[in-house]
Design an enzyme around this catalytic site. Structure first.
Site, mmCIF file in Angstrom:
data_model
loop_
_atom_site.group_PDB
_atom_site.id
_atom_site.type_symbol
_atom_site.label_atom_id
_atom_site.label_comp_id
_atom_site.label_asym_id
_atom_site.label_seq_id
_atom_site.Cartn_x
_atom_site.Cartn_y
_atom_site.Cartn_z
ATOM 1 N N SER A 185 -4.739 -2.008 9.413
ATOM 2 C CA SER A 185 -3.638 -2.454 8.154
ATOM 3 C C SER A 185 -3.093 -1.623 7.603
ATOM 4 C CB SER A 185 -4.423 -3.641 7.271
ATOM 5 O OG SER A 185 -5.081 -4.549 8.393
ATOM 6 N N CYS B 214 -1.243 0.647 4.944
ATOM 7 C CA CYS B 214 -1.697 0.942 3.546
ATOM 8 C C CYS B 214 -0.685 1.891 2.905
ATOM 9 C CB CYS B 214 -2.994 1.691 3.306
ATOM 10 S SG CYS B 214 -3.653 1.813 1.667
ATOM 11 N N GLY C 9 -2.658 -4.198 1.578
ATOM 12 C CA GLY C 9 -3.570 -4.683 0.757
ATOM 13 C C GLY C 9 -4.184 -5.919 1.097
ATOM 14 N N THR D 135 -12.891 -4.547 -5.757
ATOM 15 C CA THR D 135 -11.642 -4.922 -5.271
ATOM 16 C C THR D 135 -11.507 -6.432 -4.668
ATOM 17 O OG1 THR D 135 -10.379 -4.628 -3.244
ATOM 18 C CG2 THR D 135 -12.946 -4.385 -2.906
ATOM 19 N N ASP E 187 -9.549 -11.725 1.465
ATOM 20 C CA ASP E 187 -8.919 -10.942 2.306
ATOM 21 C C ASP E 187 -7.950 -12.172 3.231
ATOM 22 O OD1 ASP E 187 -8.224 -9.687 4.971
ATOM 23 O OD2 ASP E 187 -10.197 -8.806 4.886
ATOM 24 N N ARG F 107 -5.874 -11.527 5.732
ATOM 25 C CA ARG F 107 -5.496 -11.244 7.093
ATOM 26 C C ARG F 107 -5.717 -12.089 8.123
ATOM 27 N NH1 ARG F 107 -7.752 -5.031 6.832
ATOM 28 N NH2 ARG F 107 -9.396 -6.301 5.781
#
Length: 218
Positions: free
Chosen positions: A73, A75, A113, A134, A146, A148
């Site tokens: 992913s 970044c 992110g 996080t 998350d 995604r």
């Protein structure tokens, strides 16, 4: 998620020599796609194929062999600017070399992110500076831990003719999602642990909260 996805097709193949900050270099075939479910400009980098010089459409492994694949992913802070607050940049560098050696594909997914976006990620960083981890920071912003979805990744793999793979990841969710989308994950191989004083709390949260295969012993 469904075990089947709408098909996507290859749009462009182009050769790109890659060079990383430590001097490591490799040759990649960058592949773009039409018809991806989320409409984003994700890119596949085919690595390890000696025939890349003529943009051969074949993949970098023998028929019947299983490619090594990483879903990486995007970044911006880690991949481009070398931020030590995460392990993304070192994981990208490691993946390029390991996939080149094994033959396979690096999928570079535009999911900054954990797919909350760059500005939200930096907002979450500010909350982490006040003591949240996080995941807690995302929740405090009213955002998913998350967000995604790997449907587009499964489409990319299908367009490249890949139905079975070895997955390079510490994140169990990636393998679970790909399996649910009809991709056979033969084996899951962890990346190295790229710990720094600045990302240790981040790595510990991933290991403890979402079961990432990260050992921080010592």
């Amino acid at each position: 998620m469904s075990s089947t996805t709408v098909s996507a097709s290859v749009r462009t193949r182009v050769q790109i020599p890659l060079t990383f900050g430590d001097g490591y270099s490799t040759l990649a075939q960058a592949v773009t796609f039409d018809g991806l479910a989320d409409g984003r400009e994700h890119v596949a980098f085919i690595l390890g194929n000696p025939a890349l010089g003529d943009l051969a459409p074949t993949l970098p492994f023998e028929p019947g062999a299983t490619p090594l694949v990483r879903l990486h992913s995007e970044c911006l802070t880690g991949d481009v600017f070398g931020s030590a607050r995460c392990d993304c940049g070192p994981q990208l560098r490691e993946a390029a070399e390991r996939i080149t050696e094994a033959g396979g594909v690096l999928l570079y997914l535009r999911q900054e992110g954990r797919d909350i976006g760059l500005y939200n990620k930096l907002d979450a960083y500010a909350l982490q500076d006040s003591g949240l981890d996080t995941y807690q920071a995302n929740a405090a912003l009213g955002l998913p831990e998350d967000a995604r979805d790997y449907t587009a990744a499964a489409q990319m793999l299908a367009a490249l003719g890949i139905t079975e793979l070895d997955l390079l990841t510490n994140n169990p969710d990636k393998g679970q999602q790909l399996t649910a989308l009809g991709v056979t994950v033969r084996d899951t191989l962890p990346t190295e642990v790229h710990a720094t004083p600045s990302n240790l709390r981040y790595l510990r949260a991933k290991a403890e909260h979402t079961g990432h295969t990260i050992s921080l012993a010592g």
